[in-house]
Motif scaffolding. Structure first.
Motif, PDB file in Angstrom:
ATOM      1  N   ALA A  49      54.594  73.103  53.272  1.00  0.00           N
ATOM      2  CA  ALA A  49      53.657  74.208  53.452  1.00  0.00           C
ATOM      3  C   ALA A  49      52.990  74.538  52.122  1.00  0.00           C
ATOM      4  CB  ALA A  49      54.387  75.436  53.985  1.00  0.00           C
ATOM      5  N   GLY A  50      51.852  75.209  52.208  1.00  0.00           N
ATOM      6  CA  GLY A  50      51.153  75.523  50.970  1.00  0.00           C
ATOM      7  C   GLY A  50      50.099  76.590  51.144  1.00  0.00           C
ATOM      8  N   THR A  51      49.397  76.846  50.056  1.00  0.00           N
ATOM      9  CA  THR A  51      48.327  77.838  50.004  1.00  0.00           C
ATOM     10  C   THR A  51      47.008  77.131  49.778  1.00  0.00           C
ATOM     11  OG1 THR A  51      49.839  79.466  49.037  1.00  0.00           O
ATOM     12  CG2 THR A  51      47.477  79.888  48.788  1.00  0.00           C
ATOM     13  N   ARG A  52      45.947  77.605  50.428  1.00  0.00           N
ATOM     14  CA  ARG A  52      44.629  76.999  50.273  1.00  0.00           C
ATOM     15  C   ARG A  52      43.681  78.000  49.618  1.00  0.00           C
ATOM     16  NH1 ARG A  52      44.770  72.247  52.858  1.00  0.00           N
ATOM     17  NH2 ARG A  52      46.468  71.983  54.357  1.00  0.00           N
ATOM     18  N   VAL A  53      42.973  77.523  48.570  1.00  0.00           N
ATOM     19  CA  VAL A  53      41.994  78.349  47.860  1.00  0.00           C
ATOM     20  C   VAL A  53      40.714  77.543  47.701  1.00  0.00           C
ATOM     21  CG1 VAL A  53      43.771  79.627  46.611  1.00  0.00           C
ATOM     22  CG2 VAL A  53      42.787  77.571  45.590  1.00  0.00           C
ATOM     23  N   THR A  54      39.620  78.238  47.384  1.00  0.00           N
ATOM     24  CA  THR A  54      38.332  77.565  47.247  1.00  0.00           C
ATOM     25  C   THR A  54      37.828  77.548  45.812  1.00  0.00           C
ATOM     26  OG1 THR A  54      37.166  79.632  47.750  1.00  0.00           O
ATOM     27  CG2 THR A  54      37.649  78.172  49.604  1.00  0.00           C
ATOM     28  N   ASN A  55      38.650  77.971  44.866  1.00  0.00           N
ATOM     29  CA  ASN A  55      38.243  78.030  43.469  1.00  0.00           C
ATOM     30  C   ASN A  55      39.383  77.510  42.598  1.00  0.00           C
ATOM     31  OD1 ASN A  55      38.168  79.578  40.724  1.00  0.00           O
ATOM     32  ND2 ASN A  55      36.070  79.681  41.495  1.00  0.00           N
ATOM     33  N   TYR A  56      39.065  76.554  41.716  1.00  0.00           N
ATOM     34  CA  TYR A  56      40.110  75.921  40.919  1.00  0.00           C
ATOM     35  C   TYR A  56      40.731  76.892  39.922  1.00  0.00           C
ATOM     36  CZ  TYR A  56      42.528  72.189  38.397  1.00  0.00           C
ATOM     37  OH  TYR A  56      43.489  71.385  37.834  1.00  0.00           O
ATOM     38  N   SER A  57      39.929  77.781  39.361  1.00  0.00           N
ATOM     39  CA  SER A  57      40.473  78.762  38.421  1.00  0.00           C
ATOM     40  C   SER A  57      41.502  79.661  39.104  1.00  0.00           C
ATOM     41  CB  SER A  57      39.349  79.603  37.822  1.00  0.00           C
ATOM     42  OG  SER A  57      38.483  78.807  37.044  1.00  0.00           O
ATOM     43  N   VAL A  58      41.225  80.029  40.362  1.00  0.00           N
ATOM     44  CA  VAL A  58      42.183  80.832  41.134  1.00  0.00           C
ATOM     45  C   VAL A  58      43.459  80.032  41.376  1.00  0.00           C
ATOM     46  CG1 VAL A  58      42.612  81.959  43.353  1.00  0.00           C
ATOM     47  CG2 VAL A  58      40.394  82.232  42.213  1.00  0.00           C
ATOM     48  N   ALA A  59      43.308  78.753  41.694  1.00  0.00           N
ATOM     49  CA  ALA A  59      44.477  77.897  41.921  1.00  0.00           C
ATOM     50  C   ALA A  59      45.360  77.845  40.681  1.00  0.00           C
ATOM     51  CB  ALA A  59      44.017  76.489  42.308  1.00  0.00           C
ATOM     52  N   LEU A  60      44.734  77.736  39.510  1.00  0.00           N
ATOM     53  CA  LEU A  60      45.506  77.687  38.264  1.00  0.00           C
ATOM     54  C   LEU A  60      46.195  79.020  37.985  1.00  0.00           C
ATOM     55  CD1 LEU A  60      43.015  75.716  35.986  1.00  0.00           C
ATOM     56  CD2 LEU A  60      45.102  74.840  37.058  1.00  0.00           C
ATOM     57  N   GLN A  61      45.531  80.114  38.295  1.00  0.00           N
ATOM     58  CA  GLN A  61      46.147  81.423  38.112  1.00  0.00           C
ATOM     59  C   GLN A  61      47.374  81.579  38.995  1.00  0.00           C
ATOM     60  OE1 GLN A  61      43.174  84.444  38.710  1.00  0.00           O
ATOM     61  NE2 GLN A  61      41.846  83.664  37.104  1.00  0.00           N
ATOM     62  N   LEU A  62      47.274  81.137  40.250  1.00  0.00           N
ATOM     63  CA  LEU A  62      48.415  81.215  41.159  1.00  0.00           C
ATOM     64  C   LEU A  62      49.575  80.370  40.645  1.00  0.00           C
ATOM     65  CD1 LEU A  62      46.610  81.024  44.630  1.00  0.00           C
ATOM     66  CD2 LEU A  62      47.750  83.011  43.643  1.00  0.00           C
ATOM     67  N   ALA A  63      49.246  79.170  40.179  1.00  0.00           N
ATOM     68  CA  ALA A  63      50.303  78.302  39.654  1.00  0.00           C
ATOM     69  C   ALA A  63      50.969  78.927  38.441  1.00  0.00           C
ATOM     70  CB  ALA A  63      49.713  76.935  39.300  1.00  0.00           C
ATOM     71  N   GLY A  64      50.193  79.566  37.580  1.00  0.00           N
ATOM     72  CA  GLY A  64      50.750  80.203  36.393  1.00  0.00           C
ATOM     73  C   GLY A  64      51.647  81.387  36.706  1.00  0.00           C
ATOM     74  N   LYS A  65      51.468  81.959  37.913  1.00  0.00           N
ATOM     75  CA  LYS A  65      52.313  83.075  38.351  1.00  0.00           C
ATOM     76  C   LYS A  65      53.529  82.600  39.152  1.00  0.00           C
ATOM     77  CE  LYS A  65      49.632  86.333  36.717  1.00  0.00           C
ATOM     78  NZ  LYS A  65      50.071  87.221  35.592  1.00  0.00           N
ATOM     79  N   GLY A  66      53.693  81.277  39.264  1.00  0.00           N
ATOM     80  CA  GLY A  66      54.860  80.750  39.971  1.00  0.00           C
ATOM     81  C   GLY A  66      54.676  80.638  41.464  1.00  0.00           C
TER      82      GLY A  66
END
Length: 291
Positions: A210-227
């Motif tokens: 399972a996973g999360t879907r986003v439409t902006n790479y900067s947002v994806a990196l922010q989510l990853a940085g928050k664990g």
């Protein structure tokens, strides 16, 4: 020139009505100009359809020539108007490229060339040619083969997450990574490699967790940085975040990106001295770029 201007506007809008509004004339006047031009050339330039018009092959060829010519004229006039002002160069890129690589590079450029101003345009959709755009940094070649396109570098695709995830998954296999919570990027441009493609290219064809879907790479990196999960990282682009300790490469699985990044010139004219200076400098930022 009046007839050609009417044709260019109608071809750009694919609408006599919209062209008329732009030129502050009636649709009938535009239609009259087009018919006069077709009569002069002895060929049909537009196919009249139920809703609007479409260009014929001859019309498309004429439009491309006029669009480029009018663009050069407009840019030259603007340069004359601003001849005593600070000369500007405009560079387009995605928001991620701008935030992670281009903006810091431009700051370094300004330290060396303080009198040359750089404007940035950022969007995560395909750039269309426009007269106020000098360069675009894009992933993969532009489909317009007439544009000058200089390869910059080829990146590597690696999973990235928090430093804690990197420690926990240091020896993770591909199936183990596939079972983790993944952050998927869904963008209008389908040139970007997806998680599914990354796993498949490395030999894992199983299901993904399972996973999360986003439409902006900067947002994806922010989510990853928050664990919040793992994101597919472009190693060179995300290196500033890795250096800052906000993200870490997870595991040892690496895929070379299928395409290179390019510096695309959006002008048919020869580069101005200032634009050529910027191009030479930006290429020096990636000394391994292809020649």
């Amino acid at each position: 020139m009046t007839t050609l201007s009417a044709f260019e506007a109608a071809a750009r809008h694919l609408s006599f009505k919209n062209a008329a509004q732009e030129l502050s004339v009636t649709p009938g006047a535009v239609s009259h100009q087009i018919k006069a031009l077709e009569g002069e050339l002895g060929t049909v330039l537009f196919q009249r359809q139920h809703r609007g018009v479409a260009l014929t092959a001859e019309g498309q060829a004429l439009f491309e020539t006029l669009s480029a010519s009018f663009g050069r004229i407009s840019k030259r006039l603007e340069n004359i108007r601003q001849s005593d002002a600070l000369e500007k160069i405009t560079v387009g890129s995605t928001t991620a490229v701008a935030a992670l690589w281009l903006s810091p590079a431009i700051i370094r450029f300004w330290r060396e060339f303080p009198n040359l101003s750089i404007d940035q345009l950022t969007q995560d959709t395909v750039f269309l040619p426009r007269v106020d755009l000098d360069f675009v940094i894009r992933y993969g070649r532009d489909s317009n083969s007439k544009l000058r396109q200089t390869p910059l570098y080829r990146d590597e695709l690696v999973p990235v997450g928090t430093p804690e995830m990197a420690r926990d998954l240091a020896d993770a296999s591909l199936p183990e990574l596939a079972g983790r919570w993944l952050i998927h990027l869904e963008s209008a441009g389908r040139d970007w490699t997806t998680w599914g493609e990354w796993f498949k290219q490395l030999g894992h064809a199983g299901d993904l967790g399972a996973g999360t879907r986003v439409t902006n790479y900067s947002v994806a990196l922010q989510l990853a940085g928050k664990g919040a999960g793992l994101v597919l990282g472009w190693r060179r682009l995300v290196q500033p975040l890795i250096t800052a300790g906000q993200l870490s490469v997870v595991g040892s699985h690496v895929l070379t990106a299928p395409r290179e990044f390019y510096l695309v010139e959006y002008s048919d004219d020869e580069l101005s001295e200032k634009a050529a200076t910027f191009k030479k400098w930006i290429l020096s930022e990636v000394p391994e770029h292809s020649t």
